[in-house]
Write an enzyme that holds these catalytic residues in place. Structure first.
Site, PDB file in Angstrom:
ATOM      1  N   HIS A 222       0.973  -0.766   0.209  1.00  0.00           N
ATOM      2  CA  HIS A 222      -0.119  -0.331   0.058  1.00  0.00           C
ATOM      3  C   HIS A 222       1.002   0.791   0.076  1.00  0.00           C
ATOM      4  O   HIS A 222       1.624   1.434  -0.423  1.00  0.00           O
ATOM      5  CB  HIS A 222      -0.902  -0.217   1.148  1.00  0.00           C
ATOM      6  CG  HIS A 222      -2.115   1.283   1.457  1.00  0.00           C
ATOM      7  ND1 HIS A 222      -2.236   1.882   0.200  1.00  0.00           N
ATOM      8  CD2 HIS A 222      -2.701   1.213   2.731  1.00  0.00           C
ATOM      9  CE1 HIS A 222      -3.396   2.286   0.611  1.00  0.00           C
ATOM     10  NE2 HIS A 222      -3.632   2.311   2.106  1.00  0.00           N
ATOM     11  N   HIS A 261      -2.639  -1.976  -9.680  1.00  0.00           N
ATOM     12  CA  HIS A 261      -3.364  -1.718  -8.591  1.00  0.00           C
ATOM     13  C   HIS A 261      -4.402  -3.044  -8.115  1.00  0.00           C
ATOM     14  O   HIS A 261      -5.078  -3.593  -9.187  1.00  0.00           O
ATOM     15  CB  HIS A 261      -3.611  -0.284  -9.107  1.00  0.00           C
ATOM     16  CG  HIS A 261      -4.316   0.050  -8.158  1.00  0.00           C
ATOM     17  ND1 HIS A 261      -6.350   0.080  -7.949  1.00  0.00           N
ATOM     18  CD2 HIS A 261      -3.648   1.058  -6.984  1.00  0.00           C
ATOM     19  CE1 HIS A 261      -5.858   1.299  -7.097  1.00  0.00           C
ATOM     20  NE2 HIS A 261      -5.160   1.671  -6.067  1.00  0.00           N
ATOM     21  N   ASP A 312       2.504   5.534  -7.046  1.00  0.00           N
ATOM     22  CA  ASP A 312       3.223   5.173  -5.755  1.00  0.00           C
ATOM     23  C   ASP A 312       4.914   6.005  -6.551  1.00  0.00           C
ATOM     24  O   ASP A 312       5.963   6.481  -6.170  1.00  0.00           O
ATOM     25  CB  ASP A 312       3.792   3.761  -4.619  1.00  0.00           C
ATOM     26  CG  ASP A 312       2.889   4.688  -3.730  1.00  0.00           C
ATOM     27  OD1 ASP A 312       2.315   5.648  -3.105  1.00  0.00           O
ATOM     28  OD2 ASP A 312       2.375   3.839  -3.498  1.00  0.00           O
TER      29      ASP A 312
HETATM   30  C1  ACO Z   1      -0.908   4.335  -2.814  1.00  0.00           C
HETATM   31  C2  ACO Z   1      -1.444   2.510  -3.300  1.00  0.00           C
HETATM   32  O1  ACO Z   1      -1.614   1.952  -2.426  1.00  0.00           O
HETATM   33  S1  ACO Z   1      -1.318   2.198  -4.706  1.00  0.00           S
HETATM   34  C3  ACO Z   1      -0.752  -0.151  -4.598  1.00  0.00           C
HETATM   35  C4  ACO Z   1       1.233  -0.184  -4.144  1.00  0.00           C
HETATM   36  N1  ACO Z   1       1.912  -1.529  -4.011  1.00  0.00           N
HETATM   37  C5  ACO Z   1       2.376  -1.667  -4.672  1.00  0.00           C
HETATM   38  O2  ACO Z   1       2.727  -0.878  -6.042  1.00  0.00           O
HETATM   39  C6  ACO Z   1       2.729  -2.173  -4.713  1.00  0.00           C
HETATM   40  C7  ACO Z   1       2.913  -3.966  -5.532  1.00  0.00           C
HETATM   41  N2  ACO Z   1       1.945  -3.809  -6.434  1.00  0.00           N
HETATM   42  C8  ACO Z   1       1.042  -4.528  -5.761  1.00  0.00           C
HETATM   43  O3  ACO Z   1       1.394  -5.465  -5.406  1.00  0.00           O
HETATM   44  C9  ACO Z   1      -0.254  -5.136  -6.703  1.00  0.00           C
HETATM   45  O4  ACO Z   1      -0.176  -5.027  -7.926  1.00  0.00           O
HETATM   46  C10 ACO Z   1      -1.663  -5.280  -5.366  1.00  0.00           C
HETATM   47  C11 ACO Z   1      -1.433  -5.011  -4.331  1.00  0.00           C
HETATM   48  C12 ACO Z   1      -1.446  -3.442  -5.494  1.00  0.00           C
HETATM   49  C13 ACO Z   1      -2.591  -5.114  -6.086  1.00  0.00           C
HETATM   50  O5  ACO Z   1      -3.032  -6.864  -6.128  1.00  0.00           O
HETATM   51  P1  ACO Z   1      -3.614  -7.012  -6.357  1.00  0.00           P
HETATM   52  O6  ACO Z   1      -5.198  -6.795  -6.547  1.00  0.00           O
HETATM   53  O7  ACO Z   1      -3.590  -8.425  -5.719  1.00  0.00           O
HETATM   54  O8  ACO Z   1      -3.477  -7.370  -7.827  1.00  0.00           O
HETATM   55  P2  ACO Z   1      -3.971  -8.516  -9.256  1.00  0.00           P
HETATM   56  O9  ACO Z   1      -5.093  -8.883  -9.221  1.00  0.00           O
HETATM   57  O10 ACO Z   1      -4.048  -7.458  -9.900  1.00  0.00           O
HETATM   58  O11 ACO Z   1      -2.799  -9.065  -9.647  1.00  0.00           O
HETATM   59  C14 ACO Z   1      -2.689  -9.932 -10.945  1.00  0.00           C
HETATM   60  C15 ACO Z   1      -1.616 -10.596 -11.520  1.00  0.00           C
HETATM   61  O12 ACO Z   1      -0.196  -9.476 -11.809  1.00  0.00           O
HETATM   62  C16 ACO Z   1       0.832 -10.044 -10.178  1.00  0.00           C
HETATM   63  N3  ACO Z   1       1.110  -9.117 -10.193  1.00  0.00           N
HETATM   64  C17 ACO Z   1       0.186  -7.540 -10.243  1.00  0.00           C
HETATM   65  N4  ACO Z   1       1.066  -6.301  -9.393  1.00  0.00           N
HETATM   66  C18 ACO Z   1       2.371  -6.930  -9.770  1.00  0.00           C
HETATM   67  C19 ACO Z   1       3.628  -6.292  -9.267  1.00  0.00           C
HETATM   68  N5  ACO Z   1       3.786  -4.749  -9.272  1.00  0.00           N
HETATM   69  N6  ACO Z   1       4.850  -6.392  -9.566  1.00  0.00           N
HETATM   70  C20 ACO Z   1       4.706  -8.169 -10.062  1.00  0.00           C
HETATM   71  N7  ACO Z   1       3.348  -8.802 -10.477  1.00  0.00           N
HETATM   72  C21 ACO Z   1       2.525  -8.049 -10.205  1.00  0.00           C
HETATM   73  C22 ACO Z   1       0.406 -10.578  -9.456  1.00  0.00           C
HETATM   74  O13 ACO Z   1       1.666 -11.265  -8.973  1.00  0.00           O
HETATM   75  C23 ACO Z   1      -0.894 -11.884 -10.129  1.00  0.00           C
HETATM   76  O14 ACO Z   1       0.125 -12.451 -10.480  1.00  0.00           O
HETATM   77  P3  ACO Z   1      -0.951 -13.927 -10.520  1.00  0.00           P
HETATM   78  O15 ACO Z   1      -1.933 -13.843 -10.863  1.00  0.00           O
HETATM   79  O16 ACO Z   1       0.224 -15.028 -10.554  1.00  0.00           O
HETATM   80  O17 ACO Z   1      -0.867 -14.192  -8.922  1.00  0.00           O
HETATM   81  O1  OAA Z   2      -6.984   2.187  -4.221  1.00  0.00           O
HETATM   82  C1  OAA Z   2      -5.848   1.167  -3.539  1.00  0.00           C
HETATM   83  O2  OAA Z   2      -5.837   0.244  -2.581  1.00  0.00           O
HETATM   84  C2  OAA Z   2      -5.356   2.026  -2.920  1.00  0.00           C
HETATM   85  C3  OAA Z   2      -4.694   3.469  -3.556  1.00  0.00           C
HETATM   86  O3  OAA Z   2      -3.908   3.402  -5.016  1.00  0.00           O
HETATM   87  C4  OAA Z   2      -4.946   4.308  -2.748  1.00  0.00           C
HETATM   88  O4  OAA Z   2      -5.463   3.989  -1.421  1.00  0.00           O
HETATM   89  O5  OAA Z   2      -4.499   5.570  -3.056  1.00  0.00           O
END
Ligand code: ACO
Ligand code: OAA
Length: 376
Positions: A222, A261, A312
């Site tokens: 997050h 996301h 981010d």
């Molecule tokens: C402000 C914020 O909070 S924005 C989010 C900030 N977080 C990050 O940048 C961390 C990196 N990103 C992630 O871990 C994820 O994309 C999350 C937590 C944001 C969302 O998670 P989910 O909703 O579970 O992602 P989603 O369902 O789209 O994932 C689909 C596939 O893509 C992969 N994937 C998603 N994001 C990434 C990533 N950043 N790097 C590599 N693989 C990824 C998942 O592992 C998944 O693979 P699988 O089907 O083989 O398991």
């Molecule tokens: O909506 C989410 O899951 C994460 C995000 O981008 C935020 O909190 O800004």
């Protein structure tokens, strides 16, 4: 246009967990809106305090209301002596998000919310205090300096930079802070906001709600992703090096921080905005590789995985260009999202039912008691 993806599976994905009038995320035709206002327009035209007012008081302020609100926040910046004493006990190697959590909790001990009629006062106080609070600790623990947090800064963004560097920041950096704080202010039922609402639903106090939310925001999946993204790219000195490293990470199935996301399908509307500011800052500081490295990572991730930068990723380089230490990136997110969290707390309180979902049980049907002496 950023749209919501089709959602299913674990993590409560795709399930509505309540109603909100504060924000839409990824709805077709409206990438991200706060109370109906498009994020691009807000980030382009507003100051952060206007957006905080919109979220917290339900409408955009007129000039007189904005002036009064900013003056009110400015008058609320002083740190209680007992809070300073606590901050001075926290070691330099503590994580600043833990400092935020402790500082918020301590403020709640000193200025406890006795009644929900006081909620606006406590919310405004937190917004006013948080930038100075984290930077008081940072300057004391890292430089042995007790800074004056009652600066002449004219906004929360300027206050953050001023108290960090203990001097008036330049106008470009203040503009970037306004945009950044606006982009981070609110995002519907994300993990930290949902945490705040769950806490609020028990009729707990406002400092408990925000302290809990800070804990949720801290994780690298997050809010902690901006810091994690910077840690990833900071040693890469050319786009070619960045591409090779990312390809190796993908081959190892590593998570690439700052990408993907839970809701958006093919872009995060905040990315283009912060990316533009990062580019401006890169030119201003004469950066020779960090922006180019970031752009290459973005291109490789889309080419290889169809994964896009979330809010981010370009925040990492933008904050870095303004001389902000990496470990303070996520606390800035707190200074902003506190507006969204507390708007949600008020919304939850106004129409409350305790949030208590069910679980699908996966344990044994029944278990036979064994006396302790007879257990293997
Ligand atoms: C402000 C914020 O909070 S924005 C989010 C900030 N977080 C990050 O940048 C961390 C990196 N990103 C992630 O871990 C994820 O994309 C999350 C937590 C944001 C969302 O998670 P989910 O909703 O579970 O992602 P989603 O369902 O789209 O994932 C689909 C596939 O893509 C992969 N994937 C998603 N994001 C990434 C990533 N950043 N790097 C590599 N693989 C990824 C998942 O592992 C998944 O693979 P699988 O089907 O083989 O398991
Ligand atoms: O909506 C989410 O899951 C994460 C995000 O981008 C935020 O909190 O800004």
């Amino acid at each position: 246009m950023a749209e919501a993806k089709k959602l299913s599976g674990a993590g409560l994905r795709g399930q509505s967990a309540g109603e909100t009038a504060l924000c839409t995320v990824g709805q077709s035709g409206a990438g991200l809106t706060y109370r109906g206002y498009d994020i691009k327009e807000l980030a382009d035209k507003a100051q952060f305090e206007e957006v905080a007012y919109l979220l917290l008081y339900g409408k955009l302020p007129n000039q007189g209301e904005l002036n009064a609100y900013k003056a009110r926040l400015k008058s609320m910046r002083a740190l209680p002596e007992a809070l300073k004493t606590v901050l001075e006990q926290i070691p330099a190697d503590a994580h600043p998000m833990d400092v935020m959590r402790t500082g918020c909790s301590m403020l709640g001990n000193l200025e406890t919310e006795q009644d929900f009629t006081e909620q606006h006062d406590h919310i405004d106080r937190m917004l006013a205090v948080f930038p100075g609070m984290i930077n008081y600790w940072y300057n004391f623990s890292h430089h042995g300096k007790r800074i004056d947090v009652e600066t002449d800064a004219n906004s929360i963004g300027e206050q953050f930079l001023w108290t960090l560097h203990d001097k008036k920041p330049e106008p470009l950096h203040v503009d970037v802070m306004h945009a950044s704080l606006i982009l981070y202010a609110e995002h519907e039922f994300n993990a930290s906001t949902f945490t705040a609402r769950v806490c609020a639903s028990t009729l707990s106090d406002i400092h408990s709600c925000v302290t809990a939310a800070i804990g949720s925001l801290r994780g690298p999946l997050h809010g902690g992703a901006n810091e994690a993204a910077m840690a990833m790219i900071q040693d890469w000195r050319s786009p070619e090096e960045a591409e090779a490293e990312i390809m190796a990470m993908l081959a190892r199935k590593d998570k690439i921080m700052g990408f993907g996301h839970a809701i958006y399908r093919d872009s995060d509307p905040r990315n283009a905005i912060i990316k533009e500011w990062s580019k401006k800052l890169s030119e201003q500081v004469g950066d020779e590789y960090l922006y180019a490295v970031s752009e290459r990572v973005e291109a490789v991730m889309w080419r290889e995985k169809k994964l896009f930068c979330n809010a981010d990723f370009f925040h990492a380089s933008a904050y870095n260009f303004m001389g902000i230490p990496t470990e303070l990136f996520t606390p800035i997110f707190v200074c902003s999202r506190a507006a969204g969290w507390t708007a949600h707390v008020m919304e939850q309180r106004a129409n409350n039912r305790i949030i208590r979902p069910s679980a699908d049980y996966t344990g044994p049907d029944s278990a036979e008691w064994i006396d302790i002496a007879d257990r293997p």
